[in-house]
Design a protein around this motif. Structure first.
Motif, PDB file in Angstrom:
ATOM      1  N   LYS A 127       0.489  -1.646   0.039  1.00 31.82           N
ATOM      2  CA  LYS A 127       0.138   0.517  -0.019  1.00 31.82           C
ATOM      3  C   LYS A 127       1.123   1.465   0.376  1.00 31.82           C
ATOM      4  CE  LYS A 127      -1.783  -0.592   3.610  1.00 31.82           C
ATOM      5  NZ  LYS A 127      -1.415  -1.929   3.838  1.00 31.82           N
ATOM      6  N   SER A 128       1.931   1.217   0.576  1.00 31.81           N
ATOM      7  CA  SER A 128       3.036   2.745   0.779  1.00 31.81           C
ATOM      8  C   SER A 128       3.407   2.503  -0.400  1.00 31.81           C
ATOM      9  CB  SER A 128       4.021   2.464   2.283  1.00 31.81           C
ATOM     10  OG  SER A 128       2.963   1.978   3.376  1.00 31.81           O
ATOM     11  N   THR A 129       3.997   1.463  -0.660  1.00 32.79           N
ATOM     12  CA  THR A 129       4.685   1.481  -2.447  1.00 32.79           C
ATOM     13  C   THR A 129       3.979   2.122  -3.189  1.00 32.79           C
ATOM     14  OG1 THR A 129       5.804  -0.405  -1.959  1.00 32.79           O
ATOM     15  CG2 THR A 129       5.589   0.407  -4.012  1.00 32.79           C
ATOM     16  N   LEU A 130       2.226   1.841  -3.327  1.00 35.40           N
ATOM     17  CA  LEU A 130       1.302   2.322  -3.739  1.00 35.40           C
ATOM     18  C   LEU A 130       1.796   3.596  -4.179  1.00 35.40           C
ATOM     19  CD1 LEU A 130      -0.455   1.604  -6.855  1.00 35.40           C
ATOM     20  CD2 LEU A 130      -2.274   1.058  -4.890  1.00 35.40           C
ATOM     21  N   ASP A 136      -1.388   8.127   6.281  1.00 41.96           N
ATOM     22  CA  ASP A 136      -0.664   6.915   6.137  1.00 41.96           C
ATOM     23  C   ASP A 136      -0.493   6.840   7.634  1.00 41.96           C
ATOM     24  OD1 ASP A 136      -0.100   3.841   6.163  1.00 41.96           O
ATOM     25  OD2 ASP A 136       2.045   4.665   4.665  1.00 41.96           O
ATOM     26  N   SER A 137      -1.156   6.036   8.585  1.00 43.50           N
ATOM     27  CA  SER A 137      -2.589   5.860   7.859  1.00 43.50           C
ATOM     28  C   SER A 137      -3.931   6.722   9.280  1.00 43.50           C
ATOM     29  CB  SER A 137      -2.544   3.945   8.209  1.00 43.50           C
ATOM     30  OG  SER A 137      -2.001   3.462   9.858  1.00 43.50           O
ATOM     31  N   VAL A 190      -5.129   5.396   3.915  1.00 44.97           N
ATOM     32  CA  VAL A 190      -4.444   3.671   3.885  1.00 44.97           C
ATOM     33  C   VAL A 190      -5.106   3.092   5.118  1.00 44.97           C
ATOM     34  CG1 VAL A 190      -2.662   2.405   4.709  1.00 44.97           C
ATOM     35  CG2 VAL A 190      -2.304   4.722   2.484  1.00 44.97           C
ATOM     36  N   GLY A 191      -5.898   1.949   5.269  1.00 45.01           N
ATOM     37  CA  GLY A 191      -6.872   1.476   6.424  1.00 45.01           C
ATOM     38  C   GLY A 191      -5.872   0.203   6.680  1.00 45.01           C
ATOM     39  N   HIS A 192      -5.713  -0.016   7.787  1.00 42.78           N
ATOM     40  CA  HIS A 192      -5.345  -1.123   8.180  1.00 42.78           C
ATOM     41  C   HIS A 192      -6.720  -2.465   8.042  1.00 42.78           C
ATOM     42  CE1 HIS A 192      -1.495   0.346   9.075  1.00 42.78           C
ATOM     43  NE2 HIS A 192      -1.857   0.490  10.083  1.00 42.78           N
ATOM     44  N   VAL A 193      -5.974  -3.314   7.944  1.00 41.05           N
ATOM     45  CA  VAL A 193      -7.520  -5.126   7.739  1.00 41.05           C
ATOM     46  C   VAL A 193      -6.990  -5.377   9.247  1.00 41.05           C
ATOM     47  CG1 VAL A 193      -7.870  -4.768   5.253  1.00 41.05           C
ATOM     48  CG2 VAL A 193      -6.075  -6.272   6.496  1.00 41.05           C
ATOM     49  N   VAL A 235     -13.779   3.109  -1.452  1.00 35.39           N
ATOM     50  CA  VAL A 235     -12.868   2.039  -0.543  1.00 35.39           C
ATOM     51  C   VAL A 235     -12.174   0.993  -1.480  1.00 35.39           C
ATOM     52  CG1 VAL A 235     -13.499   0.608   0.861  1.00 35.39           C
ATOM     53  CG2 VAL A 235     -14.555   2.333   1.258  1.00 35.39           C
ATOM     54  N   LEU A 236     -11.151   1.135  -1.746  1.00 33.50           N
ATOM     55  CA  LEU A 236     -10.349   0.033  -2.854  1.00 33.50           C
ATOM     56  C   LEU A 236      -9.523  -0.792  -1.872  1.00 33.50           C
ATOM     57  CD1 LEU A 236      -7.822   2.892  -5.093  1.00 33.50           C
ATOM     58  CD2 LEU A 236     -10.556   1.582  -5.117  1.00 33.50           C
TER      59      LEU A 236
END
Length: 449
Positions: A104-107, A173-174, A214-217, A236-237
């Motif tokens: 996610k952070s790379t994108l 982030d995040s 950015v959201g954690h799961v 929401v992606l």
């Protein structure tokens, strides 16, 4: 005995009064006041209040407005722009979730660097130091003077940056580590996440700035925090994939500004995430068609058709409880196909270890892959390979019947483009290379002889 209470109300305006009058004090109508019960009085008062509120409601015609499309900005990734509906809408909030280490952070570092080529961008990190983020940007080759970095978890400060008009895009982030002063609870708690998300989304819309959160799961794959978090944002992606593989899938779970039927595919490389513009055949590039237990199925990922390989291995065992291992598809559907093969086709699979795998890190969710699973299992049991130019498509019922899948022509066209000349299934239709079978037993005989 309790005395029955009553009131009076005007039949024209609905206002209530304690006593009768010939002329309504509110609307001036004559002889419109009548006696009503207390319950009717309360109902009339409520209706009158609603009518007054409705009179002050600001409405506009659905056909009004300029009709101009939503302003969007390019993210530097054609795949991401397509999933978003044509680009990142300004003054919008996007939430992207995924497992730790998925990229996610790379994108978002690549997106921030691409947008910063022509706009001013702020990258806020609440998890790392600015030096760590700067090193990642340098490694990806997107470190720019117009890309500012900040290491903070202060929600008010981030909201101020959104409304300042300085930045076109803000990446956070995040969201789980952002805190808002005056709200009880630690960062990451339900109250803090709700307050932080609401503050940032409101600031983004007020300031005309796009914000990506950015959201954690959690362990079960859902976004951590209250469900309200997904309702607050516009998009929401979901960023998915095997963290030990190189294939990543980006899909839209919610999109107020576009379709949720688009899927983007990336490969993780040393230089970052690389777009896979034509991913149709990348999951079968290393397939060996001469090995029993291999079958290709055309599946739909959004509006895209992908050909993936289903592998099966059947091994007799002396164990009381044979092994059942499934990777890349629904284990419940595999168990159902196994039961149909055992009961309807009399294959002795109950005394065998069974392994089913979808190659390349792909994941199959649609029932249309049932036939491919069944053929792969039958091929593995008979030790007879499936013809190299055959693809299978169809849903298996408990009676052994086959049900057609949608978008047959698109799937068949993609299969032919990659050299597969025969399509077997219940809705294959007429034409060269089409094998129509209405039952699983017929499909097994047609494919394996």
């Amino acid at each position: 005995m309790t005395k029955k209470s009553s009131s009076f109300a005007c039949r024209d305006c609905g206002d209530t009064f304690a006593r009768w009058a010939g002329r309504c004090p509110s609307c001036g109508a004559m002889n419109t006041i009548a006696e009503i019960t207390a319950a009717d009085a309360r109902l009339a008062a409520k209706s009158a209040g609603q009518a007054r509120a409705a009179a002050g409601l600001a409405t506009e015609s659905a056909s009004a407005g300029s009709g101009t499309p939503i302003e969007r900005m390019k993210t530097g990734s054609g795949e991401l722009d397509r999933v978003l509906g044509g680009g990142l809408p300004v003054a919008s909030a996007v939430l992207i979730g995924g497992e730790p280490g998925i990229g996610k952070s790379t994108l978002l570092a690549q997106v921030a660097g691409a947008v910063a080529a022509g706009q001013r961008v702020l990258y806020v990190t609440a998890e790392e130091s600015t030096e760590q983020v700067r090193e990642r940007l340098r490694r990806l080759g997107v470190a720019r003077d117009s890309l500012d970095l900040a290491a903070t978890s202060d929600g008010e400060a981030i909201a101020g940056a959104l409304t300042s008009g300085t930045y076109r895009l803000v990446v956070v982030d995040s969201i789980q580590l952002v805190a808002v002063a005056g709200i009880d609870g630690e960062p990451g708690g339900v109250s803090q996440i709700r307050a932080a998300a609401a503050a940032l989304v409101e600031a983004a819309k007020r300031g005309g700035t796009a914000v990506i959160l950015v959201g954690h799961v959690t362990k079960d794959g859902t976004l951590a925090g209250p469900r309200l978090l997904e309702h607050l944002v516009d998009v929401v992606l979901s960023f998915e994939g095997d963290r030990y593989g190189d294939v990543r899938t980006l899909r839209a779970v919610k999109n107020r500004h576009g379709s949720t039927n688009e899927v983007a595919l990336f490969r993780m490389a040393s230089t970052g995430l690389v777009e896979v513009a034509d991913p149709t055949g990348m999951f079968i590039a290393d397939r060996d068609p001469g090995v029993p237990g291999s079958c290709v199925v055309p599946i739909m990922e959004g509006n895209r058709c992908l050909l993936v390989e289903v592998q099966a291995l059947v091994n007799p065992t002396e164990l009381v409880n044979p092994a059942r291992k499934v990777s890349g598809c629904d284990s419940n559907r595999v168990a159902m196909v196994l039961a149909v093969l055992t009961r309807r086709l009399r294959l002795p699979l109950g005394t065998c270890d069974v392994f089913v795998n979808v190659t390349g890190g792909a994941r199959i969710a649609e029932p249309a892959a049932d036939l491919a699973v069944g053929l792969a299992l039958a091929s593995a049991w008979r030790e007879v390979p499936i013809p190299a130019d055959l693809v299978a498509l169809g849903e298996v019922g408990l009676g052994g019947e086959l049900r057609p899948a949608g978008r047959y022509e698109l799937r068949a066209a993609e299969a032919r483009r990659l050299g597969f000349q025969r399509l077997i299934g219940p809705g294959a239709g007429s034409g060269r290379g089409r094998l129509v079978c209405s039952r699983l037993a017929d499909a097994v005989e047609a494919a394996l002889g």
